[in-house]
Design a protein around this motif. Structure first.
Motif: not given
Length: 283
Positions: A142-143, A146-150, A153, A254, A256, A258
């Motif tokens: 995740q680090r 882009n959070a919108d692409d996940i 998790t 962490e 995910c 995506y």
């Protein structure tokens, strides 16, 4: 310089066919309209593109140069439109072998029932595919994403066959399969954290690794040991009682799944597939 697309189309057809009348027939307009478009284009460019002769026209050297460019341009547009139309008929998914085999492919029948007109093709690839109608589902941390692409998790836990005891490590060391990723940029699976969280001695387990979670899961299903893997991959196997979990705590990670640049997928069919994917992986 801005010129009329209709004028360029009229010129290209007249130049290719050598006739204003033939161009008019092809474009379903009148010869007068073709002549009007060509005259406007010549006026705009301040050049002569045709030699006007009785009952026929011939290109000037400048007209020949522009004809080659416009024919090439319209051909490329036609080819692109044909490609977009063809690829738009099927939404292609590329992803890891484990996710494809364990979750996506088994669920295709359910999708075809709810969306009978939707064509989906699933293949496995580690490369990120940038084709317009290809959904590349990737596994990462995740680090770096882009959070919108996940879309999901990950949690990790230990699973085993229904044949094994409820506490299989109680009477001595047991084989535990885990994963050594092909992608060296990824951190190790959180096995150490899981052991610490559940107050378990590493000596209870004989660790063996594969480069894909799928192989360890297959060994666990065969009763050859336990597997430490993502909960997402085994959910269907748990539901069908081909694997079982134990009275231990899963560890959050962490990691995910995506889709790079997920916002670029705007067609109706890709949106339907995205909704299906997110609903499937949430179960």
């Amino acid at each position: 310089m801005q010129v009329s697309l209709q004028a360029l189309k009229a010129f290209e057809a007249a130049a290719r066919l050598g006739s204003f009348k033939a161009a008019a027939d092809e474009l379903s307009i009148t010869p007068t309209a073709i002549s009007h478009h060509v005259n406007n284009l010549e006026s705009r460019l301040n050049v002569d593109l045709f030699y006007r002769q009785v009952r026929k026209v011939a290109l000037t050297p400048t007209g020949e140069y522009l004809s080659a460019a416009t024919s090439d341009g319209f051909n490329r547009i036609d080819q692109a439109l044909a490609t977009v139309q063809a690829t738009g008929a099927t939404v292609k998914i590329t992803t890891t072998s484990s996710l494809a085999a364990l979750r996506l492919i088994p669920a295709l029948q359910e999708l075809s029932v709810s969306q009978p007109n939707l064509e989906v093709d699933i293949s496995t690839s580690e490369a990120v595919d940038k084709q317009l109608h290809t959904l590349p589902i990737r596994f990462g941390q995740q680090r770096n994403i882009n959070a919108d692409d996940i879309i999901k998790t990950e949690r990790f836990n230990v699973f085993g066959s229904y044949k094994v005891a409820d506490i299989p490590w109680q009477n001595g060391s047991v084989t535990l399969y885990t994963t050594k990723w092909k992608n060296n940029a990824l951190s190790e699976p959180p096995l150490k954290q899981w052991l610490t969280q559940n107050n378990l001695d590493p000596a209870l387990f004989s660790i063996k690794t594969f480069d894909q979670e799928l192989f360890g899961i297959q060994e666990a299903m065969a009763g050859s040991g336990l597997v430490f893997c993502s909960s997402t991959l085994v959910q269907r196997l748990l539901n069908t009682e081909l694997l079982k979990s134990f009275d231990i705590q899963a560890v959050e990670s962490e990691f995910c799944y995506y889709i790079p640049d997920k916002q670029r997928f705007q067609t109706r069919d890709t949106r339907l597939v995205l909704e299906w994917l997110e609903g499937l992986l949430d179960r």
